[in-house]
Design a protein around this motif. Structure first.
Motif, PDB file in Angstrom:
ATOM      1  N   LEU A  99      -0.738   1.039  -1.014  1.00 13.72           N
ATOM      2  CA  LEU A  99      -0.979  -0.274  -0.446  1.00 13.72           C
ATOM      3  C   LEU A  99      -2.363  -0.341   0.203  1.00 13.72           C
ATOM      4  O   LEU A  99      -2.821   0.640   0.788  1.00 13.72           O
ATOM      5  CB  LEU A  99       0.093  -0.602   0.597  1.00 13.72           C
ATOM      6  N   ARG A 100      -2.992  -1.490   0.120  1.00 15.66           N
ATOM      7  CA  ARG A 100      -4.344  -1.632   0.700  1.00 15.66           C
ATOM      8  C   ARG A 100      -4.318  -1.488   2.209  1.00 15.66           C
ATOM      9  O   ARG A 100      -5.282  -1.030   2.808  1.00 15.66           O
ATOM     10  CB  ARG A 100      -4.939  -2.971   0.285  1.00 15.66           C
ATOM     11  N   GLY A 101      -3.206  -1.844   2.835  1.00 14.53           N
ATOM     12  CA  GLY A 101      -3.105  -1.708   4.285  1.00 14.53           C
ATOM     13  C   GLY A 101      -2.614  -0.343   4.737  1.00 14.53           C
ATOM     14  O   GLY A 101      -2.442  -0.110   5.938  1.00 14.53           O
ATOM     15  N   GLY A 102      -2.400   0.545   3.772  1.00 12.77           N
ATOM     16  CA  GLY A 102      -1.886   1.875   4.097  1.00 12.77           C
ATOM     17  C   GLY A 102      -0.441   2.023   3.675  1.00 12.77           C
ATOM     18  O   GLY A 102       0.308   1.048   3.648  1.00 12.77           O
ATOM     19  N   GLY A 103      -0.032   3.235   3.369  1.00 16.60           N
ATOM     20  CA  GLY A 103       1.339   3.486   2.953  1.00 16.60           C
ATOM     21  C   GLY A 103       1.513   3.389   1.451  1.00 16.60           C
ATOM     22  O   GLY A 103       0.587   3.044   0.716  1.00 16.60           O
ATOM     23  N   TYR A 104       2.725   3.680   0.999  1.00 13.66           N
ATOM     24  CA  TYR A 104       3.016   3.738  -0.426  1.00 13.66           C
ATOM     25  C   TYR A 104       4.334   3.038  -0.743  1.00 13.66           C
ATOM     26  O   TYR A 104       5.231   2.950   0.098  1.00 13.66           O
ATOM     27  CB  TYR A 104       3.119   5.195  -0.898  1.00 13.66           C
TER      28      TYR A 104
END
Length: 116
Positions: A99-104
């Motif tokens: 994800l662009r905001g972090g995380g998967y």
């Protein structure tokens, strides 16, 4: 939330080929990268290939020259073409979107078995 659905796994003989598909329920441009990870029995899950939005690719050494990751933006789908398969390629293959905001986000996995 966008979901990932893998398909294309199965049983194949050594030296054979399979193509895995990872279909996203939304735009894959919402991800900074999409990759395929493999988990063999009794081993940790590890990334084998990834593709970014600019279509740059990364491969683990053990699959270089045999696997090709690609994307079809019009179908919101990422593929993993696997050629010259070896028994050590056996495992559950998971699609992973960064994800662009972090995380998967992870898919549910598809089994690949390479055996004679």
């Amino acid at each position: 939330q966008v979901q990932l659905v893998e398909s294309g796994g199965g049983l194949v003989q050594p030296g054979g080929s399979l193509r895995l598909s990872c279909a996203a329920s939304g735009s894959i441009f919402s991800f900074s990268a999409v990759g395929w990870s493999r988990q063999a029995p009794g081993k940790q899950r590890g990334l084998v290939a990834a593709i970014a939005t600019d279509s740059s690719t990364t491969y683990v050494d053990s699959v270089k020259g045999r696997f090709t990751i690609s994307r079809d933006n019009s179908k919101n789908t990422v593929y993993l073409q696997m050629n010259s398969l070896k028994p050590e390629d056996t495992g559950v293959y998971y699609c992973r979107a960064q994800l662009r905001g972090g995380g998967y986000i992870w898919g549910q996995g598809t089994q690949v078995t390479v055996s004679s």
